[in-house]
Enzyme design. Structure first.
Site, PDB file in Angstrom:
ATOM      1  CD  GLU A  11      59.385  30.299  41.847  1.00  0.00           C
ATOM      2  OE1 GLU A  11      59.278  31.487  42.206  1.00  0.00           O
ATOM      3  OE2 GLU A  11      58.523  29.435  42.086  1.00  0.00           O
ATOM      4  NE  ARG A  12      61.111  25.434  41.709  1.00  0.00           N
ATOM      5  CZ  ARG A  12      61.559  24.911  42.845  1.00  0.00           C
ATOM      6  NH1 ARG A  12      62.821  24.545  42.987  1.00  0.00           N
ATOM      7  NH2 ARG A  12      60.748  24.792  43.880  1.00  0.00           N
TER       8      ARG A  12
ATOM      9  CD  GLU B 283      59.914  22.920  39.621  1.00  0.00           C
ATOM     10  OE1 GLU B 283      59.218  23.462  38.738  1.00  0.00           O
ATOM     11  OE2 GLU B 283      59.594  22.917  40.827  1.00  0.00           O
TER      12      GLU B 283
ATOM     13  CE  LYS C 255      51.911  29.750  42.471  1.00  0.00           C
ATOM     14  NZ  LYS C 255      53.317  29.263  42.492  1.00  0.00           N
TER      15      LYS C 255
ATOM     16  CG  HIS D  60      56.674  15.853  44.003  1.00  0.00           C
ATOM     17  ND1 HIS D  60      57.727  16.382  44.711  1.00  0.00           N
ATOM     18  CD2 HIS D  60      55.932  16.910  43.593  1.00  0.00           C
ATOM     19  CE1 HIS D  60      57.606  17.707  44.731  1.00  0.00           C
ATOM     20  NE2 HIS D  60      56.535  18.051  44.043  1.00  0.00           N
TER      21      HIS D  60
ATOM     22  CG  ASP E 215      54.801  21.273  40.072  1.00  0.00           C
ATOM     23  OD1 ASP E 215      54.655  21.828  38.971  1.00  0.00           O
ATOM     24  OD2 ASP E 215      55.406  21.786  41.021  1.00  0.00           O
TER      25      ASP E 215
ATOM     26  CD  GLU F 209      53.408  26.377  44.761  1.00  0.00           C
ATOM     27  OE1 GLU F 209      53.946  25.282  44.872  1.00  0.00           O
ATOM     28  OE2 GLU F 209      53.707  27.201  43.878  1.00  0.00           O
TER      29      GLU F 209
END
Lengths: 711, 711
Positions: free
Chosen positions: A178-179, A404, A298, A532, A376, A302
């Site tokens: 991921e990323r 990212e 986590k 963002h 983020d 999300e």
């Protein structure tokens, strides 16, 4: 003199039949070009002496032999006696045997490197309380040679400011990352536990060389399969490989594992069966991996399961896991990057609101892991208001090395400047000087437990990090995790010397390029506190027009709030008042237009397009200026790099040259997209002297990208 | 003498600070250890001479310089004049200028390497009709040095037997690789077209060194995105990089692309709009890539769209595409690996039944691509009955280098023996001697168009192929595609000499290990003609118990047909009569129990457990014997390899040692699973002298594997 240097350099570059593919990172150990330096080192180093042996000490000795053979092209033997010119590796407990007195740091990982006499023989002593400390010292000594520094009067004392210096790998079990933009996961789960790839060892070597002592192998979006017996064996194999390098292995714990693996009807952290399941699971892991580091979690973020699914809070969840690993000295790292299913008035406020009430309620082996900013991992964010706001809880900083939001693998972004900005930010939690760095290292509140996390930018690309310069971020993270007071310049200079060249002119121009690189990205992506604005989901390229997504805070329009009147997120008292989460001195500074740093302006304020900035420009013109400046800065990097042709490895030069060309195109794409998009609100012109965008807004809005890596 | 050799070898291995990670494949160019040989070469080679320049010729010159610098540690200059000892690169058309007469092969890719005199100076001439032919000659010359052979009396003439020597990459656009076990796709689509990785160049070099001249970049389970303008630019960047190495790029064409990309209501190959769409698409591709090779198509097979969806046949589909690429000299490779939605009485018969009626109906730029056997790349299959059965159609062989059914990346399987078996198989299509090799190379039916496909085993692992020995299969495929009459021994010996060691004793024992490796796998997986017993879907490990899947021919029980009475698939007249698809001589041989080779016994016959074999054993005992023998053979490989410690590169030794340990465990796992499973039908004992399986059948049946790569 200059010409001579060039000749020496060119000869060197030409020695090997193959160009450098970057696999060796900063541990290249290529022959030193300066004859005088080599001659001196050859005279000053005769042998290696170590009275004791262990896996770690043997690694240290082999690293010395390999490094010296490469650097000074001489076989340096591991000798049974101390000679003049010995490199002497001694644990502190053995110093008295050799009648040596030296101030070895108290910290187990600390060490000294010192020229001393033993039996009247001049030697170079590397000493520590621990074997790993000696290994760290050996890497530092080799760095001294790589940088071609004198070694007659060494007096180095080092110890880390932060206890647990950890990489987080967002690696899935199918090896997607991921990323991740550097290929796929290093962990070849299919051939584990039976096959230990040389790459695992070199990964451990590289980490040890910069003091990283922990690695979370799996994605925070966790998969419970990693906790099954078969997979624990695979983890054990990696832990066994990493252990001699001083590296502990951690895993992410999926909160619902007791249901998925244990077939329990609940994962409620207060349920006795759940508690029991985790305690048995922890015992099972520690049986195989006695020094297992612990869990990173986590939860309730999300879509991940967590204690709130059962009406419990983060402390309930964290403490339940903490009690499971406490008997084995494990820790729990509980992420503060949370957001609930309900969209809050301002996502920037949510972590603070959820976590500050829990301060003091966490077990003592729990750390709360806080991203450097409240949104983020943006190219620039003000520091997270949680720093300083939970004095009873050890807080970790989570930094993101993988790019990212900073151009993935095609943009050159030296991130030490970003990290330095975070560490030096003053929270005023206990008055002036209460920096984020002092909160992370535990010194502000006297926490003995401290840790830091860097989201790795490492994959199975040959050069590990995709963009060759991204190696510098791995390096810088390790160095800053060890000592957050180091400057970005100092770290860049070390890395360049070890990686590229000790030629001062070349090194200086590379350093200059690196030092400005992140600011260039801020300029062409998100200047003046914008944030963002990236493409939907994959975050590739500009997407200021992103709207109408499942959550308002998953859109760009939520963050920039552009309208006919102006732009920016009002986080002052007239808006979300997120600014009030900071300590008063900081809150005042950010809330007040006269004192708010311009780089955070639109983070905290919604301002009219004709608002006048300190430069005298209107806000609109200043935004446009930054976007154009960013692209120009990339052009400047290209010019710098082109001038280095023939002075750095040809394969690296060629690769970076191509990447900078891509980066320039992407910078222009960002610039054009954002300027045109914001112009659709401001209705103001792009100044005449600037080149017009090549396409209209419609074109940019309709670009689509498939198979972007990292999701 | 032996001791001396060992010392030289050890010194050599020790020269470099780092062990060999396998990236350089068989083009290592490490210094030659034998002083005498080096001295000779240094005397015999003085310079490189080439009167003309081109991208390809420059690559040839650089390869010579790099190779010679490495091998004989001397800078060999590219000189403007011919000297004694020049390596002279001349196109055939220029020979007369130098008053040289030499028989250069007619074939564009052919070449000669010859010691001759030019102006009374002794030189080494490398000559061809084409630049690429010269490059091939250069690689062959460097191989001669790598193998430490004399170069005073060279008289080499080479030309390929097959025109298009192609790798098929089953690479998806997200970089996963179907049936790939060496990491992920080499093609970093995200950074293309802007960034040409050095790896692409080294891929092209490696291919050129063995004569491979085509590459299908994408999976046969195709994705139409590759045909969009943005992606064609990415393909073009790769084509541009590969072109100077003589390598053409091909793509897989998803048959429904006109609907997916062109928004047409149909993909019917006879629909004028569809025809037009493909013609425009072809023109669009050829505009960017003038030497684009053409399309590979998997249609109406395993869920892929195809002409049968519209009531058309394979020829209708293939010819429609063939007409689109014909104006640009493109070809279409249409796969015969088809099976319809209805499960046939015997899947082995289906391709033959569907394709033989179409013989003569394909356009002249169409080839039909036929897997070596009628099922699917099993450790051993009889040759495909289509070979010889479509005399009017050029047939390609599709071989699988990636070890989908041969232990993936943990099993050492040298596949040249398998390929050799295929090429030498006699179809009797035009009487004795009508080998598969002669059908593929077009000589049997005088087809001028010929091609061969190897499903690549290449990924982004540092060593390219996962298992270090799997490099030999890439090498062997290229060599056999060039000349299918080469023996496996000869190819192994070349590869070993270039890769490991020219020390005869070491090389011999490695060769022996390689030569027996595939048979060991046949023994412990699918002896005596058994087939397709692998684990469900991922094909990892044994799964003889697989049943009750969506299709009967996706189960193992379909293929082994074991019951209380016996085992095997009756493909004789009493069964599916698949044997009748072969020419009478072959059909009779396979159908008759007295003449059917025992290695195909259960492929063609269902036999009782107590059936007596030539050995005197019952079928049951013979099956058991083979399974146990297979595992023992792996143990033998382990012993051979252990004895090579210190004689080959330590990193390779360590890696292969670990992999062989895994392979042994897997062999025992296969053996135990299959023997126990078949025993549940035969009810017969495992002979007393053999070790009992460690677990019961239930244990093996319930093993589950997650995240197995390649699906």
């Amino acid at each position: 003199m200059k010409a001579l240097k060039l000749i020496i350099l060119l000869t060197l570059l030409n020695l090997s039949a193959f160009a450098d593919n970057g696999y060796r990172l900063w541990l290249k150990y290529d022959p030193i070009g300066q004859t005088k330096v080599v001659d001196d080192y050859r005279k000053e180093i005769s042998s290696i002496y170590s009275p004791k042996s262990s896996e770690t000490i043997n690694i240290a000795i082999n690293e010395l032999k390999t490094g010296l053979k490469g650097l000074i092209q001489k076989e340096i033997p591991h000798d049974q006696a101390i000679n003049a010119g010995s490199i002497v590796l001694l644990k502190e407990e053995d110093l008295s045997t050799y009648k040596v007195s030296a101030d070895v740091p108290d910290h187990q990982d600390g060490y000294i490197i010192k020229n001393i006499l033993i039996n009247k023989k001049p030697v170079i002593l590397i000493s520590s309380k621990s074997d790993v400390g000696i290994l760290y010292g050996v890497f530092n000594f080799l760095k001294t040679l790589q940088l071609e520094l004198p070694i007659q009067n060494l007096s180095i004392t080092e110890e880390p400011k932060i206890e647990n210096r950890i990489l987080n790998h967002w690696d899935n079990l199918d090896r997607t990352v991921e990323r991740g933009y550097a290929g796929f996961s290093l962990w070849n789960w299919q051939t584990l536990p039976g096959h230990i790839e040389q790459r695992y060892i070199d990964y451990a070597r590289a980490n040890a060389s910069i003091g990283i002592n922990g690695t979370v192998l799996t994605n925070v979006n966790a998969n419970s399969t990693i906790l099954t017996p078969e997979w624990i064996q695979k983890v054990k194999a990696l832990a066994d490989a990493f252990r001699p390098y001083g590296i502990k292995v951690y895993l992410t714990a999926r909160f619902s594992s007791p249901m998925e693996l244990g077939k329990l009807p609940t994962a409620d952290p207060l349920d006795p069966q759940v508690i029991d399941w985790w305690q048995k699971k922890a015992a099972e892991i520690y049986k195989e991996i006695p020094d297992f580091g612990g869990f990173l979690v986590k939860a309730n973020s999300e879509g991940q399961p967590g204690p709130q699914d059962y009406g419990r809070n983060h402390a309930d969840g964290a403490n339940m896991l903490a009690k499971a690993v406490a008997p084995f000295n494990g820790i729990v790292m509980w992420r503060a990057f949370v957001y609930s299913n309900e969209v809050p008035d301002d996502r920037a406020k949510q972590a603070y609101n959820e976590f500050t009430p829990l301060d003091g309620k966490f077990d003592k082996n729990v750390l709360v892991q806080v991203k450097n900013g409240a949104i983020d991992f943006q190219p620039r964010e003000p520091f997270h208001p949680l720093f300083g706001a939970m004095p009873k809880t050890p807080l970790m900083a989570e930094l993101q090395l993988t790019q990212e939001y900073l151009g993935m693998s095609t943009n050159l972004a030296y991130l030490a400047t970003l990290f330095e900005e975070v560490f030096k930010a003053d929270t005023y939690a206990k008055g002036k000087g209460s920096t984020v760095g002092k909160i992370i290292d535990g010194s502000l509140e006297n926490h003995s437990l401290s840790a830091i996390a860097g989201v790795a930018n490492i994959g199975n690309d040959i050069n590990w990090t995709g963009h060759p310069f991204a190696q510098s971020n791995w390096y810088a993270y390790g160095r800053l995790a060890w000592d957050h007071e180091l400057t970005s310049e100092k770290i860049a200079s070390e890395w360049i010397g070890m990686t590229f060249s000790t030629d001062k002119a070349s090194a200086d121009s590379i350093e200059k390029m690196m030092m400005g690189s992140r600011e260039a990205i801020v300029n062409y992506m998100t200047p003046l506190g914008l944030h963002h604005l990236m493409g939907w989901n994959h975050h590739y390229g500009p997407g200021p027009w992103i709207k109408n997504k499942p959550r308002a805070d998953w859109t760009s329009v939520y963050y920039h709030q552009a309208d006919g009147k102006g732009i920016g997120f009002d986080r002052t008292a007239t808006g979300s008042n997120a600014v009030a989460q900071y300590f008063p001195e900081v809150a005042r500074q950010f809330a007040n237009l006269d004192t708010c740093p311009e780089e955070y302006l639109l983070w905290f304020h919604h301002l009219p397009w004709d608002y006048k900035l300190k430069s005298g420009n209107t806000l609109w013109n200043e935004i446009v200026k930054h976007y154009y400046l960013g692209a120009e800065q990339v052009k400047g990097m290209q010019e710098t790099w082109n001038a280095l042709e023939g002075k750095v490895d040809p394969e690296w030069h060629n690769s970076v040259k191509q990447l900078l060309a891509i980066q320039y195109d992407e910078a222009v794409w960002w610039r054009n997209s954002c300027v045109l998009y914001f112009q659709s609100f401001s209705k103001l012109p792009i100044p005449e002297n600037l080149p017009k965008p090549a396409h209209d807004l419609d074109y940019y809005e309709n670009l689509e990208f498939k198979y972007v890596p990292g999701i």
